[in-house]
Scaffold this motif. Structure first.
Motif, PDB file in Angstrom:
ATOM      1  N   PRO A  30       0.812  -1.228   0.000  1.00  0.00           N
ATOM      2  CA  PRO A  30       0.000   0.000   0.000  1.00  0.00           C
ATOM      3  C   PRO A  30       0.845   1.277   0.000  1.00  0.00           C
ATOM      4  O   PRO A  30       0.553   2.213  -0.747  1.00  0.00           O
ATOM      5  N   ALA A  31       1.898   1.308   0.778  1.00  0.00           N
ATOM      6  CA  ALA A  31       2.746   2.507   0.830  1.00  0.00           C
ATOM      7  C   ALA A  31       3.439   2.745  -0.506  1.00  0.00           C
ATOM      8  O   ALA A  31       3.522   3.887  -0.977  1.00  0.00           O
ATOM      9  N   ARG A  32       3.943   1.694  -1.120  1.00  0.00           N
ATOM     10  CA  ARG A  32       4.604   1.841  -2.428  1.00  0.00           C
ATOM     11  C   ARG A  32       3.620   2.325  -3.478  1.00  0.00           C
ATOM     12  O   ARG A  32       3.927   3.203  -4.290  1.00  0.00           O
ATOM     13  N   ALA A  33       2.403   1.757  -3.472  1.00  0.00           N
ATOM     14  CA  ALA A  33       1.397   2.168  -4.452  1.00  0.00           C
ATOM     15  C   ALA A  33       0.979   3.626  -4.222  1.00  0.00           C
ATOM     16  O   ALA A  33       0.834   4.385  -5.185  1.00  0.00           O
ATOM     17  N   ARG A  34       0.784   4.018  -2.968  1.00  0.00           N
ATOM     18  CA  ARG A  34       0.438   5.424  -2.659  1.00  0.00           C
ATOM     19  C   ARG A  34       1.503   6.364  -3.201  1.00  0.00           C
ATOM     20  O   ARG A  34       1.198   7.383  -3.830  1.00  0.00           O
ATOM     21  N   HIS A  35       2.743   6.020  -2.947  1.00  0.00           N
ATOM     22  CA  HIS A  35       3.856   6.862  -3.394  1.00  0.00           C
ATOM     23  C   HIS A  35       3.879   6.988  -4.919  1.00  0.00           C
ATOM     24  O   HIS A  35       4.028   8.096  -5.458  1.00  0.00           O
ATOM     25  N   ASP A  36       3.725   5.876  -5.613  1.00  0.00           N
ATOM     26  CA  ASP A  36       3.790   5.902  -7.070  1.00  0.00           C
ATOM     27  C   ASP A  36       2.625   6.670  -7.688  1.00  0.00           C
ATOM     28  O   ASP A  36       2.801   7.425  -8.645  1.00  0.00           O
ATOM     29  N   VAL A  37       1.431   6.505  -7.135  1.00  0.00           N
ATOM     30  CA  VAL A  37       0.272   7.261  -7.642  1.00  0.00           C
ATOM     31  C   VAL A  37       0.481   8.749  -7.379  1.00  0.00           C
ATOM     32  O   VAL A  37       0.189   9.592  -8.235  1.00  0.00           O
ATOM     33  N   GLN A  38       1.005   9.087  -6.219  1.00  0.00           N
ATOM     34  CA  GLN A  38       1.302  10.489  -5.905  1.00  0.00           C
ATOM     35  C   GLN A  38       2.276  11.082  -6.917  1.00  0.00           C
ATOM     36  O   GLN A  38       2.066  12.195  -7.409  1.00  0.00           O
ATOM     37  N   LEU A  39       3.327  10.344  -7.246  1.00  0.00           N
ATOM     38  CA  LEU A  39       4.297  10.839  -8.230  1.00  0.00           C
ATOM     39  C   LEU A  39       3.637  11.104  -9.578  1.00  0.00           C
ATOM     40  O   LEU A  39       3.910  12.121 -10.224  1.00  0.00           O
ATOM     41  N   SER A  40       2.775  10.202 -10.002  1.00  0.00           N
ATOM     42  CA  SER A  40       2.097  10.373 -11.285  1.00  0.00           C
ATOM     43  C   SER A  40       1.214  11.609 -11.286  1.00  0.00           C
ATOM     44  O   SER A  40       1.259  12.422 -12.206  1.00  0.00           O
ATOM     45  N   LEU A  41       0.404  11.759 -10.243  1.00  0.00           N
ATOM     46  CA  LEU A  41      -0.513  12.901 -10.193  1.00  0.00           C
ATOM     47  C   LEU A  41       0.246  14.225 -10.137  1.00  0.00           C
ATOM     48  O   LEU A  41      -0.138  15.189 -10.797  1.00  0.00           O
ATOM     49  N   ARG A  42       1.315  14.265  -9.373  1.00  0.00           N
ATOM     50  CA  ARG A  42       2.110  15.502  -9.311  1.00  0.00           C
ATOM     51  C   ARG A  42       2.754  15.806 -10.665  1.00  0.00           C
ATOM     52  O   ARG A  42       2.796  16.958 -11.089  1.00  0.00           O
ATOM     53  N   ALA A  43       3.237  14.776 -11.360  1.00  0.00           N
ATOM     54  CA  ALA A  43       3.844  14.985 -12.678  1.00  0.00           C
ATOM     55  C   ALA A  43       2.821  15.525 -13.671  1.00  0.00           C
ATOM     56  O   ALA A  43       3.169  16.265 -14.592  1.00  0.00           O
ATOM     57  N   TRP A  44       1.551  15.180 -13.492  1.00  0.00           N
ATOM     58  CA  TRP A  44       0.490  15.636 -14.372  1.00  0.00           C
ATOM     59  C   TRP A  44      -0.109  16.965 -13.931  1.00  0.00           C
ATOM     60  O   TRP A  44      -1.076  17.442 -14.523  1.00  0.00           O
ATOM     61  N   GLY A  45       0.427  17.561 -12.858  1.00  0.00           N
ATOM     62  CA  GLY A  45      -0.098  18.828 -12.363  1.00  0.00           C
ATOM     63  C   GLY A  45      -1.420  18.692 -11.633  1.00  0.00           C
ATOM     64  O   GLY A  45      -2.185  19.652 -11.551  1.00  0.00           O
ATOM     65  N   LEU A  46      -1.697  17.514 -11.084  1.00  0.00           N
ATOM     66  CA  LEU A  46      -2.960  17.265 -10.382  1.00  0.00           C
ATOM     67  C   LEU A  46      -2.724  17.116  -8.874  1.00  0.00           C
ATOM     68  O   LEU A  46      -3.268  16.220  -8.231  1.00  0.00           O
ATOM     69  N   ASP A  47      -1.937  18.015  -8.332  1.00  0.00           N
ATOM     70  CA  ASP A  47      -1.593  17.963  -6.910  1.00  0.00           C
ATOM     71  C   ASP A  47      -2.831  17.961  -6.010  1.00  0.00           C
ATOM     72  O   ASP A  47      -2.819  17.360  -4.935  1.00  0.00           O
ATOM     73  N   HIS A  48      -3.907  18.622  -6.442  1.00  0.00           N
ATOM     74  CA  HIS A  48      -5.117  18.707  -5.618  1.00  0.00           C
ATOM     75  C   HIS A  48      -5.813  17.356  -5.445  1.00  0.00           C
ATOM     76  O   HIS A  48      -6.668  17.214  -4.570  1.00  0.00           O
ATOM     77  N   LEU A  49      -5.436  16.355  -6.226  1.00  0.00           N
ATOM     78  CA  LEU A  49      -6.033  15.022  -6.107  1.00  0.00           C
ATOM     79  C   LEU A  49      -5.207  14.056  -5.263  1.00  0.00           C
ATOM     80  O   LEU A  49      -5.672  12.968  -4.937  1.00  0.00           O
ATOM     81  N   VAL A  50      -4.006  14.465  -4.905  1.00  0.00           N
ATOM     82  CA  VAL A  50      -3.075  13.542  -4.253  1.00  0.00           C
ATOM     83  C   VAL A  50      -3.630  12.945  -2.965  1.00  0.00           C
ATOM     84  O   VAL A  50      -3.597  11.730  -2.780  1.00  0.00           O
ATOM     85  N   ASP A  51      -4.154  13.749  -2.070  1.00  0.00           N
ATOM     86  CA  ASP A  51      -4.615  13.221  -0.781  1.00  0.00           C
ATOM     87  C   ASP A  51      -5.739  12.201  -0.953  1.00  0.00           C
ATOM     88  O   ASP A  51      -5.684  11.105  -0.380  1.00  0.00           O
TER      89      ASP A  51
END
Length: 140
Positions: A30-51
């Motif tokens: 779960p922690a690895r998946a959370r981290h990887d999804v966070q990286l993707s969303l930030r790279a796409w400029g979707l920081d507001h969806l990270v949490d």
């Protein structure tokens, strides 16, 4: 997403953007998946969806590990027109069911949380297991 055996699609200014990876079904998944999804969303400029996305991924991956005998969990995040779709796959054919937890239960509220955070979510059987998905709107 980074590392692992999955492939990461380069972020494109138009069209769908997606990342996918597989994780061994263990306590660190779960922690690895959370981290990887966070990286993707930030790279796409979707920081507001990270949490919200991190919570959804955490719940879905944890459920796949805790409630199935799967050896690996697949996680993908796809940016589509107007929304992001998070998909978790495993090799169990048992579809998730929302069962109201007892008032004093310390667990069992994961799908209720997904239901509150996602605009839509659901599950689908696959020939080799199932997919559970959730969508978040990309516009604020």
């Amino acid at each position: 997403m980074t590392g692992g055996r999955g492939r990461a699609a380069a972020a494109q200014p138009t069209g769908p953007q997606w990342c996918i990876d597989r994780y061994v079904a263990c306590d660190t998944a779960p922690a690895r998946a959370r981290h990887d999804v966070q990286l993707s969303l930030r790279a796409w400029g979707l920081d507001h969806l990270v949490d919200d996305a991190r919570l959804i991924v955490s719940e879905l991956v944890t459920n796949a590990i805790r409630h199935t005998r799967t050896g690996a969990v697949g996680v993908s995040v796809t940016r589509l027109s107007g929304h992001v779709r998070i998909v978790v796959t495993d090799d169990s054919s048992t579809l998730p069911a929302r069962v109201p937890p007892a008032a004093d239960a310390e667990a069992g509220r994961g799908l209720q949380l997904v239901d509150q955070l996602a605009t839509r979510w659901g599950s689908q059987p696959l020939p080799t297991g199932k997919r559970v998905w959730a969508e978040l709107p990309t516009h604020g």
